[in-house]
Design an enzyme around this catalytic site. Structure first.
Site, PDB file in Angstrom:
ATOM      1  NE  ARG A  88     -48.103  10.361  28.025  1.00 48.29           N
ATOM      2  CZ  ARG A  88     -49.121  11.199  27.957  1.00 48.29           C
ATOM      3  NH1 ARG A  88     -49.238  12.025  26.927  1.00 48.29           N
ATOM      4  NH2 ARG A  88     -50.039  11.214  28.919  1.00 48.29           N
ATOM      5  CD  GLU A 102     -43.666  16.101  27.051  1.00 53.52           C
ATOM      6  OE1 GLU A 102     -44.443  16.608  27.868  1.00 53.52           O
ATOM      7  OE2 GLU A 102     -44.026  15.303  26.188  1.00 53.52           O
ATOM      8  CG  HIS A 129     -47.639  17.488  26.396  1.00 52.22           C
ATOM      9  ND1 HIS A 129     -47.018  16.412  26.978  1.00 52.22           N
ATOM     10  CD2 HIS A 129     -48.902  17.080  26.141  1.00 52.22           C
ATOM     11  CE1 HIS A 129     -47.872  15.405  27.089  1.00 52.22           C
ATOM     12  NE2 HIS A 129     -49.033  15.797  26.584  1.00 52.22           N
TER      13      HIS A 129
END
Lengths: 304, 304
Positions: free
Chosen positions: A217, A246, A265
């Site tokens: 993360r 993000e 991601h």
């Protein structure tokens, strides 16, 4: 004749999950009739739950979004997808580390600028790789690293030996980890304890040839400190599948660094997500039918 | 007291090789006094050999340059470095394949363009990888691929089973290989037999999701045919550490293809080359001292 367990699969009746539910003894129903909810959506749009729902299966590994949205309650069992995607994430972590070590990112950018690329190539063989937060991903990553000739230094909270690793240290000894490792793979959940685990201090303790890979993360890394460490050559490079926020802003200086690789991601690509998840939903449903303990239960107050 | 074998290390007295020679029972001398020459240079500049030189150790795996320059003779033993760099090259092959499968090259180029990148990600798990020319590199690559969940289809001339592979086919059955594999790693020497092994026909037989990795020699691939196959989506991508010529021309259309990754012949980086070579020089020198057969002998007329 056995009664089939009524299961709702929402907000979309994904074909892989539906097939797994039916194969494992479930019957697809609406939420108002369900004893089980498989929730394939985000925290946004999570429905009000009838009391009859005994178990909710969430699709993600990190569930901080659901926790923060106040979705989890203590009226039923909740499971996340921790560990279900471990193989996929481990593969991506290895791919990112090797891309950096072998200077493939530089080759793509600078074309055939052989001399500087050649001299910057490093090998995994003989290197120590610390896997910080060595749970399911760590167990999956370890044999991949060992096959490449690396030494694996696992880090978890307890320090209980992680299967396949050469050594396991408890997270209370992180200072020692930074000094003793060549490279770092972050695979820990995002908690207050892991917030900015990579910061100016840990970056200074890591060796100059170190690559940091983050498949966990974004908040585990202080990106400001990382930027300056990468720019100043304090470490060799960083390969991030997750960032904070993000995506990073279009003008985030990380994008401009030649020794920073960012993937959007995709360690656990959503294209394959329900296919990966399906067998685990089936396994847990079989356990539910049998009255056995479910895999990967979570609670809102757990310091996971 | 044993007499030490007089060994010349030319054109540069590399520290790693010199240390290995001395440790293995050699004494460093000039070429005019030597029984052994370790040649760390290119074919250009290769010296006229005194008759007293019984063995010449070349530093490269592929020796076509020396063969073409007429350097090899039949008056003494010649060895190349085939297999000595196998671990390094195998690591690079895996790195290239994973970079492609996990869409890291696309992420570097297109930044956080998540949706198309995400849906293009593929996994090594469950995939069949054909290693064409499965010698030392193949044996080193196989456990790395297996640890990643792949199936290994080795291809060599004889079809004699390659250690660790799931299946070995003889090169006479290449047509079958193209149809049965997901991905291809080229690790065969450059010979008339392997010239343009990847051509319009083999490219047409390979599946659309196929990645081709070349860590062998450029001439194994018909780059014109490859360009059109990549452009037309006949295969998913190519990752080339070697090309023909090297480097490709600055305006070679391969550079412009989003699904072609090129690294500048660094699978076996020269920065680490003599360090990798040194223990093998030592091993062969010990064999030479003991009158035993040398590892990795070659001859000009061998169809290797």
């Amino acid at each position: 004749m056995t009664t089939r367990v009524p299961v709702a699969v929402e907000p979309t009746r994904d074909e892989h999950v539906v097939a797994a539910v039916e194969e494992a003894g479930g019957e697809l129903v609406g939420l108002d009739q369900a004893r089980v909810l498989v929730w394939l959506g985000d925290p946004d749009g999570f429905p009000a739950l009838p009391d009859a729902v005994e178990w909710v299966a969430l699709k993600t590994a990190g569930i901080e979004g659901f926790v923060n949205a106040g979705v989890l309650d203590d009226k039923r069992t909740w499971t996340n997808a921790s560990g279900f995607y471990a193989e996929n994430v481990a593969e991506h972590a290895l791919a990112l580390l090797l891309t950096g070590l072998r200077q493939i990112h530089t080759s793509i950018r600078d074309h055939w600028d052989k001399e500087p690329i050649d001299t910057a190539v490093r090998t995994l063989r003989g290197a120590t790789v610390a896997i910080v937060g060595a749970g399911g991903i760590g167990v999956s990553l370890t044999p991949r690293l060992k096959a490449g000739g690396a030494r694996v230094l696992a880090v978890n909270r307890s320090g209980r030996p992680v299967e396949g690793s050469d050594e396991t240290l408890p997270s209370s000894r992180m200072d020692e980890v930074w000094r003793r490792t060549d490279h770092v793979v972050l695979a820990a959940p995002s908690t207050p304890e892991t917030h900015h685990l990579i910061n100016a201090e840990s970056l200074a303790a890591l060796p100059a040839h170190c690559w940091i890979v983050n498949v966990a993360r974004g908040p585990l890394v202080d990106q400001h400190a990382l930027y300056w460490a990468l720019r100043g050559g304090e470490i060799a490079g960083a390969a991030l599948d997750v960032t904070d926020p993000e995506p990073p802003a279009a003008d985030d200086p990380l994008w401009s660094l030649p020794n920073c690789i960012i993937t959007p991601h995709i360690a656990n690509p959503s294209s394959g997500l329900t296919r990966e998840l399906a067998p685990w939903v089936a396994e847990n449903l079989r356990r539910f039918v049998a009255g056995a303990e479910l895999i990967s239960t979570v609670s809102a107050d757990r310091d996971y």
